[in-house]
Design a protein around this motif. Sequence first.
Motif, PDB file in Angstrom:
ATOM      1  N   PRO A  92     -28.864 -45.131 156.453  1.00 28.91           N
ATOM      2  CA  PRO A  92     -29.418 -46.218 155.635  1.00 28.91           C
ATOM      3  C   PRO A  92     -30.546 -45.734 154.717  1.00 28.91           C
ATOM      4  CG  PRO A  92     -30.326 -46.334 157.842  1.00 28.91           C
ATOM      5  CD  PRO A  92     -29.333 -45.195 157.854  1.00 28.91           C
ATOM      6  N   VAL A  93     -30.202 -44.820 153.802  1.00 27.64           N
ATOM      7  CA  VAL A  93     -31.203 -44.217 152.920  1.00 27.64           C
ATOM      8  C   VAL A  93     -31.117 -44.862 151.543  1.00 27.64           C
ATOM      9  CG1 VAL A  93     -32.036 -42.094 151.835  1.00 27.64           C
ATOM     10  CG2 VAL A  93     -31.124 -42.040 154.172  1.00 27.64           C
ATOM     11  N   HIS A  94     -32.230 -45.349 151.049  1.00 26.23           N
ATOM     12  CA  HIS A  94     -32.329 -45.894 149.697  1.00 26.23           C
ATOM     13  C   HIS A  94     -33.494 -45.219 148.988  1.00 26.23           C
ATOM     14  CE1 HIS A  94     -30.119 -49.000 151.907  1.00 26.23           C
ATOM     15  NE2 HIS A  94     -29.604 -49.358 150.740  1.00 26.23           N
ATOM     16  N   ALA A  95     -33.395 -45.159 147.675  1.00 24.99           N
ATOM     17  CA  ALA A  95     -34.489 -44.580 146.904  1.00 24.99           C
ATOM     18  C   ALA A  95     -35.729 -45.448 147.061  1.00 24.99           C
ATOM     19  CB  ALA A  95     -34.095 -44.469 145.432  1.00 24.99           C
ATOM     20  N   GLY A  96     -36.822 -44.827 147.454  1.00 19.87           N
ATOM     21  CA  GLY A  96     -38.088 -45.546 147.597  1.00 19.87           C
ATOM     22  C   GLY A  96     -39.019 -45.217 146.445  1.00 19.87           C
ATOM     23  N   PHE A  97     -40.084 -45.964 146.360  1.00 18.65           N
ATOM     24  CA  PHE A  97     -41.067 -45.699 145.299  1.00 18.65           C
ATOM     25  C   PHE A  97     -42.417 -46.174 145.809  1.00 18.65           C
ATOM     26  CE2 PHE A  97     -42.798 -45.960 140.900  1.00 18.65           C
ATOM     27  CZ  PHE A  97     -42.397 -44.699 140.472  1.00 18.65           C
ATOM     28  N   SER A  98     -43.092 -45.283 146.538  1.00 25.11           N
ATOM     29  CA  SER A  98     -44.367 -45.642 147.155  1.00 25.11           C
ATOM     30  C   SER A  98     -45.509 -45.510 146.157  1.00 25.11           C
ATOM     31  CB  SER A  98     -44.639 -44.739 148.363  1.00 25.11           C
ATOM     32  OG  SER A  98     -44.805 -43.398 147.959  1.00 25.11           O
ATOM     33  N   MET A  99     -46.698 -45.939 146.583  1.00 24.27           N
ATOM     34  CA  MET A  99     -47.879 -45.848 145.732  1.00 24.27           C
ATOM     35  C   MET A  99     -48.216 -44.395 145.410  1.00 24.27           C
ATOM     36  SD  MET A  99     -50.135 -47.384 143.984  1.00 24.27           S
ATOM     37  CE  MET A  99     -49.834 -49.064 144.533  1.00 24.27           C
ATOM     38  N   SER A 100     -48.008 -43.488 146.373  1.00 21.12           N
ATOM     39  CA  SER A 100     -48.303 -42.075 146.123  1.00 21.12           C
ATOM     40  C   SER A 100     -47.396 -41.517 145.033  1.00 21.12           C
ATOM     41  CB  SER A 100     -48.137 -41.265 147.415  1.00 21.12           C
ATOM     42  OG  SER A 100     -46.808 -41.358 147.910  1.00 21.12           O
ATOM     43  N   THR A 101     -46.113 -41.911 145.027  1.00 23.97           N
ATOM     44  CA  THR A 101     -45.193 -41.465 143.982  1.00 23.97           C
ATOM     45  C   THR A 101     -45.608 -42.016 142.627  1.00 23.97           C
ATOM     46  OG1 THR A 101     -43.377 -41.368 145.579  1.00 23.97           O
ATOM     47  CG2 THR A 101     -42.779 -41.450 143.263  1.00 23.97           C
ATOM     48  N   LEU A 102     -46.038 -43.266 142.597  1.00 22.42           N
ATOM     49  CA  LEU A 102     -46.501 -43.870 141.349  1.00 22.42           C
ATOM     50  C   LEU A 102     -47.736 -43.145 140.818  1.00 22.42           C
ATOM     51  CD1 LEU A 102     -46.285 -46.139 139.265  1.00 22.42           C
ATOM     52  CD2 LEU A 102     -47.691 -47.558 140.760  1.00 22.42           C
ATOM     53  N   ILE A 103     -48.654 -42.806 141.715  1.00 27.70           N
ATOM     54  CA  ILE A 103     -49.860 -42.083 141.305  1.00 27.70           C
ATOM     55  C   ILE A 103     -49.503 -40.725 140.712  1.00 27.70           C
ATOM     56  CG2 ILE A 103     -51.963 -40.966 142.161  1.00 27.70           C
ATOM     57  CD1 ILE A 103     -52.216 -43.266 144.163  1.00 27.70           C
ATOM     58  N   VAL A 104     -48.548 -40.032 141.344  1.00 22.16           N
ATOM     59  CA  VAL A 104     -48.114 -38.731 140.835  1.00 22.16           C
ATOM     60  C   VAL A 104     -47.498 -38.875 139.450  1.00 22.16           C
ATOM     61  CG1 VAL A 104     -46.439 -36.865 141.165  1.00 22.16           C
ATOM     62  CG2 VAL A 104     -47.812 -37.649 143.084  1.00 22.16           C
ATOM     63  N   ALA A 105     -46.633 -39.885 139.282  1.00 21.43           N
ATOM     64  CA  ALA A 105     -45.959 -40.080 138.001  1.00 21.43           C
ATOM     65  C   ALA A 105     -46.952 -40.389 136.880  1.00 21.43           C
ATOM     66  CB  ALA A 105     -44.942 -41.214 138.119  1.00 21.43           C
ATOM     67  N   VAL A 106     -48.056 -41.059 137.230  1.00 27.30           N
ATOM     68  CA  VAL A 106     -49.056 -41.414 136.213  1.00 27.30           C
ATOM     69  C   VAL A 106     -50.034 -40.275 135.968  1.00 27.30           C
ATOM     70  CG1 VAL A 106     -50.985 -42.957 135.693  1.00 27.30           C
ATOM     71  CG2 VAL A 106     -48.879 -43.883 136.666  1.00 27.30           C
ATOM     72  N   SER A 107     -50.492 -39.637 137.033  1.00 25.01           N
ATOM     73  CA  SER A 107     -51.540 -38.627 136.888  1.00 25.01           C
ATOM     74  C   SER A 107     -51.019 -37.259 136.452  1.00 25.01           C
ATOM     75  CB  SER A 107     -52.299 -38.483 138.209  1.00 25.01           C
ATOM     76  OG  SER A 107     -51.438 -38.048 139.240  1.00 25.01           O
ATOM     77  N   ALA A 108     -49.804 -36.904 136.865  1.00 25.57           N
ATOM     78  CA  ALA A 108     -49.282 -35.568 136.562  1.00 25.57           C
ATOM     79  C   ALA A 108     -49.251 -35.272 135.063  1.00 25.57           C
ATOM     80  CB  ALA A 108     -47.897 -35.390 137.183  1.00 25.57           C
ATOM     81  N   PRO A 109     -48.737 -36.172 134.206  1.00 23.97           N
ATOM     82  CA  PRO A 109     -48.713 -35.857 132.769  1.00 23.97           C
ATOM     83  C   PRO A 109     -50.107 -35.725 132.164  1.00 23.97           C
ATOM     84  CG  PRO A 109     -48.074 -38.137 133.153  1.00 23.97           C
ATOM     85  CD  PRO A 109     -48.078 -37.466 134.482  1.00 23.97           C
ATOM     86  N   ILE A 110     -51.050 -36.515 132.657  1.00 22.49           N
ATOM     87  CA  ILE A 110     -52.413 -36.407 132.137  1.00 22.49           C
ATOM     88  C   ILE A 110     -53.005 -35.052 132.484  1.00 22.49           C
ATOM     89  CG2 ILE A 110     -54.741 -37.379 132.262  1.00 22.49           C
ATOM     90  CD1 ILE A 110     -53.472 -40.083 132.866  1.00 22.49           C
TER      91      ILE A 110
END
Length: 424
Positions: A380-398
């Motif tokens: 029962p695996v689904h793609a997740g999107f936690s707060m840590s992943t969101l932070i990485v997606a926002v901070s990494a490009p900066i």
Amino acid sequence: MSLATLSPSIQVGFAALRVNPLRTTLSALGVIIGIGAMVSVLSLSDGVEQAVRSQLAKDGRLQSIGVTPVTEDVVDGQRIPRASSISFLPSDALELSDELAGTGTVYMSVAGPSVVSDSGSLSGAVPRGALVSGTLANGAERQGLTLEAGRFFTDAEVVRPAKVVVVSRQLADTVFGKSVTSQELVGRPIRLQDSVFRIVGVWKAEVPNAGVRSTLLRAYVPITTAKAAIVQGSGDFSSGFTIKARRMEDLPAVQTRTEAWLARRYGEWKKQATISSYAEESAKVRDNMVLFKILMSAITGVSLVVGGVGIMNVLLASVTERTREIGVRKATGAKNSDLLAQFLAESVAIAGLGSVLGTILGIAVAAMVAAIMRAKTMAPVHAGFSMSTLIVAVSAPIIVGIAFGTYPALRAARLSPIDAIRHE
């Protein structure tokens, strides 16, 4: 360096990106791939973690501790039963539940066989055997029961105690016949041993893989009335608690609070009760999940670094091509900080564009891979999107934009106006 001073320089930087859209897109391609890889891996890691936590929560062992009274002493290697030992009561479980509010749930149960029959039948129907469990009011939650009709018993009915029972549909069919609906069963009397109980709920038990029908003939009663419903001598009525933490991370706090409660109640509680848990195993599972996520992030982070190097190379080429323009700007009053802001703005903008497109790509890839995993493994695996992943997606490009855009920006800012204007 005020915002008003930065604004024209940043506008010039964005204008330069619009002049060469193909170059901007190609320079962002590395960041798109890097962010996409990182987001997809982190998203899948989140999904796997959620699936693992869900399975562990159903199993319950890695999130639980057991509290049992000490009933024997070990003397010279021999187990000698104690003449007396403490006995935990349902009221103790309710008190401990208040102590652990928000972090853990206290369960208490006893079980044993019972002779079950229709108390209102005059036909002399043959009594049947069933497994009867005495629980607190959270027994349905513990067992994952879904009721077809009626309800589970309440805390008030446990404390009272009330002779109420929740039966499986299979037990009801055996005792009353299949013609009686679940709704009609609610309120009916049923005899457990020599006592009459009132049915307050009916659930449909799942058929086990082995197909053993006897395990389907089950009933739940308040733990305070279990002695009346279970064959005497077959149930352990001095059993302790099972405490399930809300999350694995809460297990140490739950154990600490439980020990504090025992200390207040019994003083030297370790002589009276024992606490058992899978705390070490739980900690290892938590650490392994964190290590797995860090490892996968580090691997995919390499592709993000490659994308940052691509941005730096493009900006260095841009500085070389626009040397005369830089000289003219400096000759007309532009400061080093203005040029620094201009090229950093270009770098961050390219990285930001790559981040948006890469995040979309990463989520799409993660969803597709998760679907393949479910189809191939039934996990029962689904793609997740936690707060840590969101932070990485926002901070990494900066971070990438600033880190790899600083050198080209400094190189542009340090150019001599005279030499830059004379540059061919």
